[in-house]
Each structure stands twice: as structure tokens, then as C-alpha cells.
Design a protein around this motif. Structure first.
Motif, mmCIF file in Angstrom:
data_model
loop_
_atom_site.group_PDB
_atom_site.id
_atom_site.type_symbol
_atom_site.label_atom_id
_atom_site.label_comp_id
_atom_site.label_asym_id
_atom_site.label_seq_id
_atom_site.Cartn_x
_atom_site.Cartn_y
_atom_site.Cartn_z
ATOM 1 N N SER A 17 163.445 14.324 86.989
ATOM 2 C CA SER A 17 164.128 15.417 86.308
ATOM 3 C C SER A 17 163.198 16.101 85.324
ATOM 4 N N ARG A 66 171.815 20.412 92.183
ATOM 5 C CA ARG A 66 170.672 19.716 91.576
ATOM 6 C C ARG A 66 170.247 20.347 90.253
ATOM 7 N N ASN A 83 167.308 18.354 88.340
ATOM 8 C CA ASN A 83 167.424 16.964 88.738
ATOM 9 C C ASN A 83 167.105 16.815 90.214
ATOM 10 N N SER A 84 166.848 15.581 90.618
ATOM 11 C CA SER A 84 166.549 15.283 92.029
ATOM 12 C C SER A 84 165.485 16.233 92.575
#
Length: 119
Positions: A17, A66, A83-84
């Protein structure tokens, strides 16, 4: 004079992240919307996410679920929580601000911040 400054880019591993920030300052009466765009090597700049002064958001299909865009109207600041992260998210991320000024609505770009997703 209006300044748009991004910060928070860097190197992150896949699945990790990162949060990038963008602050607009200067002769701004109000901001209509702020957004994030990105440009990977050899590709055109593309929209990532935008947010209006009222909080409405729009995301590119590739980042839905995401990435999250948010803003602090009092600080004329917008954030992009990522994120991800995937290697294909690697790009220079640019902040765009459309603001009301004495000359009417104007669009301003930041200098960009590099985000690299790699192991």
C-alpha cells in the motif's frame, strides 16, 4: 498564481500500500474538483480517480476496489490511498485541480510523483 504539489510516491512491493497527497495553494476562490492521473512509460496519461467538492467520486475500472480518493476541503488537499498494488500500477502520478479563479475556471497540474511497484 496557483501551486499544486504532490508527495508520497515511492517504491513498494506488489500487494503493498501507498498513499499519495496533493495540496493546492495560491489564488484560489474555490475548487471544483481534484483528481489523480497517471502516465506509464510509453503510454498516454490516464485518469485514475477524481473527487468533486461535494465528495462525489469516479474511478478508473482498473483501480476500483483497490484505490480510494478523499479530500480535505479546508486544506485544498486530496489523497489517494492505494492498496493491493500491482506492477502495472507503476507510473508517474499527477494531480490535477480545477479551481475557480479571478480569470474563471482554471486547470492546474502538479509536477508528478513516481510510484514504482516491484519486488
Amino acid at each position: 498564481q496557483v501551486h499544486v504539489v504532490e508527495s508520497g510516491g515511492g517504491l513498494v512491493q506488489p500487494g503493498g500500500s501507498l498513499r499519495v497527497s496533493c495540496a493546492a495553494s495560491g489564488s484560489i476562490d474555490s475548487i471544483y474538483y481534484m483528481g489523480w492521473y497517471r502516465q506509464a512509460p510509453g503510454k498516454q496519461r490516464e485518469l485514475v480517480a477524481i473527487i468533486t467538492s461535494g465528495g462525489s467520486t469516479n474511478y478508473a475500472d482498473s483501480v476500483k476496489g483497490r484505490f480510494t480518493i478523499s479530500r480535505d476541503n479546508a486544506k485544498n488537499t486530496v489523497y489517494l490511498q492505494m492498496n493491493s498494488l500491482k506492477p502495472e500500477d507503476t507510473a508517474v502520478y499527477y494531480c490535477n485541480t480545477v479551481a475557480a479563479t479571478a480569470r474563471g475556471p482554471q486547470s492546474y497540474w502538479g509536477q508528478g510523483t513516481q510510484v514504482t511497484v516491484s519486488s
